[in-house]
Design a protein around this motif. Structure first.
Motif, PDB file in Angstrom:
ATOM      1  N   ASN A  96     -13.268   3.270   2.693  1.00 45.66           N
ATOM      2  CA  ASN A  96     -12.578   2.663   1.564  1.00 45.66           C
ATOM      3  C   ASN A  96     -11.899   1.342   1.919  1.00 45.66           C
ATOM      4  OD1 ASN A  96     -11.683   2.405  -1.051  1.00 45.66           O
ATOM      5  ND2 ASN A  96      -9.892   3.690  -0.732  1.00 45.66           N
ATOM      6  N   PRO A  97     -11.130   1.262   3.022  1.00 48.23           N
ATOM      7  CA  PRO A  97     -10.531  -0.043   3.359  1.00 48.23           C
ATOM      8  C   PRO A  97     -11.566  -1.122   3.652  1.00 48.23           C
ATOM      9  CG  PRO A  97      -9.471   1.703   4.591  1.00 48.23           C
ATOM     10  CD  PRO A  97     -10.642   2.315   3.880  1.00 48.23           C
ATOM     11  N   TRP A 118     -13.050  -2.265   0.203  1.00 47.91           N
ATOM     12  CA  TRP A 118     -12.140  -3.103  -0.560  1.00 47.91           C
ATOM     13  C   TRP A 118     -11.869  -4.415   0.162  1.00 47.91           C
ATOM     14  CZ3 TRP A 118     -12.401  -2.336  -5.236  1.00 47.91           C
ATOM     15  CH2 TRP A 118     -12.399  -1.070  -5.797  1.00 47.91           C
ATOM     16  N   ILE A 175      -3.762  -1.770  -6.416  1.00 49.60           N
ATOM     17  CA  ILE A 175      -3.178  -0.458  -6.662  1.00 49.60           C
ATOM     18  C   ILE A 175      -3.517   0.582  -5.596  1.00 49.60           C
ATOM     19  CG2 ILE A 175      -2.997  -0.817  -9.139  1.00 49.60           C
ATOM     20  CD1 ILE A 175      -5.513   0.861  -9.510  1.00 49.60           C
ATOM     21  N   ASP A 176      -4.426   0.267  -4.706  1.00 48.14           N
ATOM     22  CA  ASP A 176      -4.704   1.242  -3.646  1.00 48.14           C
ATOM     23  C   ASP A 176      -3.598   1.200  -2.590  1.00 48.14           C
ATOM     24  OD1 ASP A 176      -5.222  -0.892  -1.981  1.00 48.14           O
ATOM     25  OD2 ASP A 176      -7.347  -0.494  -1.763  1.00 48.14           O
ATOM     26  N   PRO A 177      -3.516   2.210  -1.740  1.00 51.39           N
ATOM     27  CA  PRO A 177      -2.398   2.275  -0.789  1.00 51.39           C
ATOM     28  C   PRO A 177      -2.508   1.315   0.400  1.00 51.39           C
ATOM     29  CG  PRO A 177      -3.837   4.169  -0.513  1.00 51.39           C
ATOM     30  CD  PRO A 177      -4.343   3.415  -1.705  1.00 51.39           C
ATOM     31  N   ILE A 178      -3.580   0.592   0.511  1.00 50.11           N
ATOM     32  CA  ILE A 178      -3.791  -0.286   1.656  1.00 50.11           C
ATOM     33  C   ILE A 178      -3.056  -1.603   1.419  1.00 50.11           C
ATOM     34  CG2 ILE A 178      -5.519  -1.467   3.060  1.00 50.11           C
ATOM     35  CD1 ILE A 178      -7.472   0.711   1.790  1.00 50.11           C
ATOM     36  N   GLU A 179      -2.234  -2.002   2.346  1.00 47.96           N
ATOM     37  CA  GLU A 179      -1.456  -3.239   2.226  1.00 47.96           C
ATOM     38  C   GLU A 179      -2.301  -4.447   2.625  1.00 47.96           C
ATOM     39  OE1 GLU A 179       1.720  -3.780   1.135  1.00 47.96           O
ATOM     40  OE2 GLU A 179       1.658  -1.683   0.520  1.00 47.96           O
TER      41      GLU A 179
END
Length: 154
Positions: A3-4, A7, A62-66
């Motif tokens: 996922n990271p 994105w 909106i995903d948790p990855i900064e």
């Protein structure tokens, strides 16, 4: 982990879109602006680009990855490579300069701009590698001035 990476790649693509769109607009603007239909098409394409950038940025925001939105990646990339802030600021200076009829150098300005671009990109790389990085805002200011003076819109 996938996922990271996914994105991150999508955000990099979104960060490259404004530069690619600016180049495409510059290539086809003279042709498109010869008619009201072409001007409307150009305005529509600009609107689609803005909407696409927002739509592509929402899932990354909106995903948790900064730090994976296109604006954050573009800012980080601008600190590592001068080409992003330089290119965007060249076009901004070209399109939004303060005076009409500012074409001081004519065709020679475009050649000078190529030389200045080479010096900025290579020079900032060498500074970053051997001394200290050149702040992105300095590159942007130089790009705005260079775009306005060396390559202004008629």
């Amino acid at each position: 982990m996938e996922n990271p990476i996914r994105w991150g790649r999508l955000s990099i693509l979104a960060a490259a879109l404004p530069v690619a769109a600016a180049v495409a607009v510059e290539i086809f603007a003279d042709f498109l602006l010869q008619s009201t239909g072409g001007a409307a098409l150009l305005a529509g394409l600009a609107g689609v680009l803005i909407i696409a950038l927002v739509v592509l940025d929402i899932p990354a925001a909106i995903d948790p990855i900064e730090g994976n939105t296109f604006s954050e990646l573009l800012r980080r990339g601008g600190r590592q490579m001068a080409i992003f802030p330089w290119t965007i600021s060249i076009f901004a200076g070209r399109w939004f300069h303060p005076f009409d009829g500012l074409d001081v150098f004519g065709r020679d300005g475009q050649v000078a701009l190529l030389a200045v671009t080479f010096l900025v990109v290579v020079g900032t790389y060498l500074c970053r590698r051997y001394f200290r990085p050149v702040p992105s805002w300095v590159i942007v200011i130089l790009g705005l001035i260079s775009g306005a003076v060396l390559w202004p819109v008629g």
